[in-house]
Design a protein around this motif. Structure first.
Motif, PDB file in Angstrom:
ATOM      1  N   ASN A 287     -11.764 -57.320  11.885  1.00  0.00           N
ATOM      2  CA  ASN A 287     -11.779 -56.185  11.799  1.00  0.00           C
ATOM      3  C   ASN A 287     -10.160 -55.584  12.034  1.00  0.00           C
ATOM      4  O   ASN A 287      -9.412 -56.070  12.824  1.00  0.00           O
ATOM      5  N   ALA A 288      -9.779 -54.571  11.297  1.00  0.00           N
ATOM      6  CA  ALA A 288      -8.507 -54.010  11.642  1.00  0.00           C
ATOM      7  C   ALA A 288      -7.957 -53.600  12.735  1.00  0.00           C
ATOM      8  O   ALA A 288      -6.899 -53.790  13.168  1.00  0.00           O
ATOM      9  N   VAL A 289      -9.318 -53.184  13.543  1.00  0.00           N
ATOM     10  CA  VAL A 289      -8.801 -52.587  14.963  1.00  0.00           C
ATOM     11  C   VAL A 289      -8.150 -53.605  15.771  1.00  0.00           C
ATOM     12  O   VAL A 289      -7.047 -53.483  16.301  1.00  0.00           O
ATOM     13  N   ILE A 290      -8.627 -54.819  15.743  1.00  0.00           N
ATOM     14  CA  ILE A 290      -8.167 -56.078  16.700  1.00  0.00           C
ATOM     15  C   ILE A 290      -6.817 -56.602  15.900  1.00  0.00           C
ATOM     16  O   ILE A 290      -5.790 -56.784  16.636  1.00  0.00           O
ATOM     17  N   VAL A 291      -6.956 -56.729  14.808  1.00  0.00           N
ATOM     18  CA  VAL A 291      -5.809 -57.291  14.069  1.00  0.00           C
ATOM     19  C   VAL A 291      -4.780 -56.487  14.251  1.00  0.00           C
ATOM     20  O   VAL A 291      -3.409 -56.830  14.697  1.00  0.00           O
ATOM     21  N   ASN A 292      -4.800 -55.071  14.013  1.00  0.00           N
ATOM     22  CA  ASN A 292      -3.529 -54.166  14.036  1.00  0.00           C
ATOM     23  C   ASN A 292      -3.084 -54.029  15.684  1.00  0.00           C
ATOM     24  O   ASN A 292      -1.914 -53.753  15.663  1.00  0.00           O
ATOM     25  N   ALA A 293      -4.257 -54.158  16.447  1.00  0.00           N
ATOM     26  CA  ALA A 293      -3.542 -53.890  17.930  1.00  0.00           C
ATOM     27  C   ALA A 293      -2.688 -55.115  18.332  1.00  0.00           C
ATOM     28  O   ALA A 293      -1.747 -54.900  19.027  1.00  0.00           O
ATOM     29  N   LEU A 294      -2.992 -56.377  17.938  1.00  0.00           N
ATOM     30  CA  LEU A 294      -2.247 -57.544  18.435  1.00  0.00           C
ATOM     31  C   LEU A 294      -1.123 -57.430  17.619  1.00  0.00           C
ATOM     32  O   LEU A 294      -0.096 -57.748  18.314  1.00  0.00           O
ATOM     33  N   LYS A 295      -1.042 -57.159  16.433  1.00  0.00           N
ATOM     34  CA  LYS A 295       0.395 -56.914  15.664  1.00  0.00           C
ATOM     35  C   LYS A 295       1.206 -55.782  16.312  1.00  0.00           C
ATOM     36  O   LYS A 295       2.548 -55.878  16.645  1.00  0.00           O
ATOM     37  N   GLU A 296       0.765 -54.761  16.776  1.00  0.00           N
ATOM     38  CA  GLU A 296       1.498 -53.755  17.457  1.00  0.00           C
ATOM     39  C   GLU A 296       1.928 -54.301  18.753  1.00  0.00           C
ATOM     40  O   GLU A 296       3.102 -53.606  19.137  1.00  0.00           O
ATOM     41  N   TYR A 297       1.094 -54.925  19.425  1.00  0.00           N
ATOM     42  CA  TYR A 297       1.770 -55.401  20.822  1.00  0.00           C
ATOM     43  C   TYR A 297       2.520 -56.667  20.770  1.00  0.00           C
ATOM     44  O   TYR A 297       2.871 -57.407  21.359  1.00  0.00           O
ATOM     45  N   ARG A 298       2.634 -57.185  19.317  1.00  0.00           N
ATOM     46  CA  ARG A 298       3.301 -58.453  19.141  1.00  0.00           C
ATOM     47  C   ARG A 298       2.872 -59.512  20.022  1.00  0.00           C
ATOM     48  O   ARG A 298       3.517 -60.304  20.953  1.00  0.00           O
ATOM     49  N   ASP A 299       1.642 -59.746  19.985  1.00  0.00           N
ATOM     50  CA  ASP A 299       0.642 -60.479  20.925  1.00  0.00           C
ATOM     51  C   ASP A 299       0.258 -61.827  20.272  1.00  0.00           C
ATOM     52  O   ASP A 299      -0.384 -61.854  19.217  1.00  0.00           O
ATOM     53  N   ASN A 300       0.876 -62.824  20.714  1.00  0.00           N
ATOM     54  CA  ASN A 300       0.754 -64.286  20.080  1.00  0.00           C
ATOM     55  C   ASN A 300      -0.830 -64.573  20.006  1.00  0.00           C
ATOM     56  O   ASN A 300      -1.109 -65.682  19.464  1.00  0.00           O
ATOM     57  N   ARG A 301      -1.713 -63.842  20.593  1.00  0.00           N
ATOM     58  CA  ARG A 301      -3.038 -64.290  20.640  1.00  0.00           C
ATOM     59  C   ARG A 301      -3.694 -64.263  19.184  1.00  0.00           C
ATOM     60  O   ARG A 301      -4.738 -64.567  18.594  1.00  0.00           O
ATOM     61  N   LEU A 302      -2.912 -63.346  18.592  1.00  0.00           N
ATOM     62  CA  LEU A 302      -3.188 -63.235  16.982  1.00  0.00           C
ATOM     63  C   LEU A 302      -3.531 -64.316  16.307  1.00  0.00           C
ATOM     64  O   LEU A 302      -4.151 -64.717  15.605  1.00  0.00           O
ATOM     65  N   PHE A 303      -2.181 -65.477  16.477  1.00  0.00           N
ATOM     66  CA  PHE A 303      -2.078 -66.537  15.768  1.00  0.00           C
ATOM     67  C   PHE A 303      -3.384 -67.658  16.258  1.00  0.00           C
ATOM     68  O   PHE A 303      -3.693 -68.538  15.716  1.00  0.00           O
ATOM     69  N   ALA A 304      -3.931 -67.388  17.332  1.00  0.00           N
ATOM     70  CA  ALA A 304      -4.904 -68.185  17.889  1.00  0.00           C
ATOM     71  C   ALA A 304      -6.362 -67.832  17.571  1.00  0.00           C
ATOM     72  O   ALA A 304      -7.145 -68.605  17.259  1.00  0.00           O
ATOM     73  N   TYR A 305      -6.355 -66.303  17.310  1.00  0.00           N
ATOM     74  CA  TYR A 305      -7.673 -65.896  16.792  1.00  0.00           C
ATOM     75  C   TYR A 305      -7.929 -66.213  15.350  1.00  0.00           C
ATOM     76  O   TYR A 305      -8.996 -66.088  14.956  1.00  0.00           O
ATOM     77  N   PHE A 306      -6.944 -66.003  14.519  1.00  0.00           N
ATOM     78  CA  PHE A 306      -6.977 -65.689  13.169  1.00  0.00           C
ATOM     79  C   PHE A 306      -6.176 -66.792  12.256  1.00  0.00           C
ATOM     80  O   PHE A 306      -5.223 -67.265  12.857  1.00  0.00           O
ATOM     81  N   ASP A 307      -6.500 -67.293  11.032  1.00  0.00           N
ATOM     82  CA  ASP A 307      -5.911 -67.993  10.279  1.00  0.00           C
ATOM     83  C   ASP A 307      -5.544 -67.511   8.917  1.00  0.00           C
ATOM     84  O   ASP A 307      -6.512 -66.863   8.541  1.00  0.00           O
ATOM     85  N   LEU A 308      -4.487 -67.802   8.295  1.00  0.00           N
ATOM     86  CA  LEU A 308      -4.231 -67.470   6.939  1.00  0.00           C
ATOM     87  C   LEU A 308      -5.067 -68.568   5.968  1.00  0.00           C
ATOM     88  O   LEU A 308      -5.406 -68.104   4.971  1.00  0.00           O
ATOM     89  N   GLU A 309      -5.060 -69.588   6.306  1.00  0.00           N
ATOM     90  CA  GLU A 309      -5.695 -70.738   5.721  1.00  0.00           C
ATOM     91  C   GLU A 309      -6.927 -70.999   6.242  1.00  0.00           C
ATOM     92  O   GLU A 309      -7.247 -71.620   7.123  1.00  0.00           O
ATOM     93  N   GLY A 310      -8.099 -70.342   5.610  1.00  0.00           N
ATOM     94  CA  GLY A 310      -9.363 -70.385   6.404  1.00  0.00           C
ATOM     95  C   GLY A 310     -10.621 -70.412   5.201  1.00  0.00           C
ATOM     96  O   GLY A 310     -10.187 -70.486   4.217  1.00  0.00           O
TER      97      GLY A 310
END
Length: 512
Positions: A287-310
């Motif tokens: 969802n854009a809500v969780i993705v945008n929040a992690l981006k805004e916080y510069r939160d590295n959990r973004l890279f643990a939760y999501f993949d670009l190759e998937g």
């Protein structure tokens, strides 16, 4: 609802796990199966009940992860089936009563009954006291979750059909249920015997009684914190007692569920697909809500939760760059709007898409962050910043994210000296920690705090929706077999309106 009649008709006990006698002795040996025991094994009953906790992370294999859709974690990428919120309107408790809670009650009864407590069907699972304490604790988890979803539900009379002839139990208020559950959990806590364990038929904690005790105390804190707006003095008293007993502290204390070879993880079915679920279409995405929040916080959990190759294919961008990741808003106005928004969306990380993946149901991170809220409220004698940072560390550890020290050192994350701002930070961190875990608890946070803010998109507005739902409606099954009592509960506790926009008892916040 006629729970006991359902049980007699369908239990057996719990879809073939054993051949339990169900009071049909008049048929002589006709119903006896020489290849199955006449008495259920408590270990088998517990395993079956334990498997149901998975329904409170990714819901079920019915291809409708409403918990994650309604909390800003998942969205759709191919069609607009769930976005307008016209599909998921009710929740059925039937299977929880006739299978799950019924099994747990049976475990308790068999361990208390002098005729059965020392039989191999019971003792092979572990000590009587531990079986009773664990069954009471898990039962409380299910009751807490069901009442948080619906509000009033059958509790005090739910299983008194055979003993008292009450086949249509009354629906108790959530206030009553919370009080009764706190009492039951406190009594169960005193029964635990850490000197012994249960067998690995305990698929949740592998028989570790120390961790069951921590889960018991954590459950009590989960309930108590929700009373902060409706009954703060009661909440504080209950919370302080549970905190004194000691909740989860280590990541491995978390109440986790690992899918086994008999049941593929739901992310595997929903996203990757297999021979039985290839039609899933890989529709659900971040969802854009969780993705945008992690981006805004510069939160590295973004890279643990999501993949670009998937499962959504190869997406352009540097996988180590926050700005390469995009989510999809939930509730757009048309299929074409959904597919356009999803043109470059990321995928849920492969970690969650393995057939036998592990998901958090109630995590240590959440427990510590709930304790941080209580400390900030002055309910317990503890440093809220210490608990806050411990909760974030636990979340980074569970997800496998890197860079927690730098994250905690940033001005944006440092806990504010202002109480109201600090509370908002704590609850926001529970949201950021809760991706594909803690589903109902995250929804409860949103109902209390409006964190995160969940935007109403055009497809939802077109249906007259102005805010996300506060509860689920009763299913037709829940009502039609117990019309008088369900109607009474709706009138007495829900202002006469069985609606998704009526609030449960503890939800009195004006934040929304």
């Amino acid at each position: 609802m006629n729970y006991i009649k359902y049980t007699i008709a369908a239990l057996a006990i719990s879809t073939g796990l054993s051949g339990c006698s169900i009071g049909m002795d008049d048929f002589g040996d006709l119903n006896s199966n020489p290849n199955q025991p006449d008495t259920p094994y408590t270990s088998m009953l517990f395993t079956y009940s334990g498997r149901y906790v998975r329904y409170f992370t990714m819901n079920s294999e019915s291809y409708d992860p409403w918990i994650m859709l309604w909390t800003g974690y998942l969205s759709e990428s191919i069609n607009n089936q769930y976005g307008p919120m016209q599909t998921t309107v009710s929740f059925s408790t039937a299977d929880y009563y006739r299978y799950v809670i019924r099994n747990l009650n049976t475990i308790i009864e068999m361990n208390e009954n002098e005729e059965t407590r020392n039989t191999v069907a019971v003792t092979s699972f572990g000590s009587n006291d531990n079986q009773i304490a664990v069954a009471r604790t898990l039962r409380a988890f299910f009751f807490m979750t069901l009442t948080d979803i619906l509000g009033p539900i059958p509790y005090s009379e739910a299983f008194r059909g055979e003993s008292d002839g009450i086949w249509t139990p009354r629906f108790d208020s959530q206030e009553y249920i919370y009080e009764a559950l706190d009492t039951d959990l406190r009594e169960a806590y005193t029964q635990f015997d850490e000197a012994s364990s249960l067998t690995e038929a305990d698929i949740l904690y592998q028989g570790d009684i120390t961790r069951w005790k921590k889960f018991n105390a954590s459950l009590r804190m989960m309930m108590a914190i929700k009373l902060a707006d409706v009954a703060p003095e009661t909440g504080q008293t209950r919370f302080a007692a549970a905190y004194q007993d000691g909740g989860m502290t280590e990541v491995e204390d978390g109440f986790h569920y690992t899918f086994d070879s008999n049941t593929d993880a739901y992310s595997w079915m929903y996203y990757v697909g297999n021979m039985n679920y290839s039609s899933a279409g890989r529709n659900f995405v971040p969802n854009a809500v969780i993705v945008n929040a992690l981006k805004e916080y510069r939160d590295n959990r973004l890279f643990a939760y999501f993949d670009l190759e998937g499962y959504k294919g190869s997406r352009e961008g540097d996988p180590d760059n926050f700005d390469s990741y995009f989510g999809v808003p939930f509730g757009l106005e048309s299929n074409s709007a959904v597919t356009q928004a999803a043109a470059n969306c990321c995928s849920v990380a492969a970690t969650y898409c393995e057939p036998q993946a592990t998901y958090g149901v109630i995590t240590t991170a959440r427990t510590l962050l709930v304790e941080a809220e209580a400390a900030e409220l002055g309910w317990i004698d503890a440093n809220p910043r210490t608990l806050y940072e411990a909760g974030i560390r636990a979340s980074f550890s569970l997800s496998g994210a890197q860079g927690v020290d730098e994250y905690l050192a940033s001005d944006r994350i440092t806990l504010s000296a202002n109480r109201d701002e600090a509370l908002r930070q704590i609850v926001m961190q529970r949201f950021l920690a809760g991706f594909l875990t803690d589903g109902i608890e995250t929804w409860s946070d949103w109902r209390r705090y409006n964190i995160p803010e969940l935007p109403v998109e055009q497809g939802q507005a077109n249906e007259g929706i102005t805010v996300y739902p506060y509860r689920m409606q009763y299913s037709d099954t829940d009502k039609q077999y117990n019309v008088e009592n369900s109607d009474t509960a709706i009138n007495d506790y829900l202002h006469g309106n069985d609606s998704r926009w009526e609030r449960v008892w503890w939800d009195v916040s004006d934040n929304i």
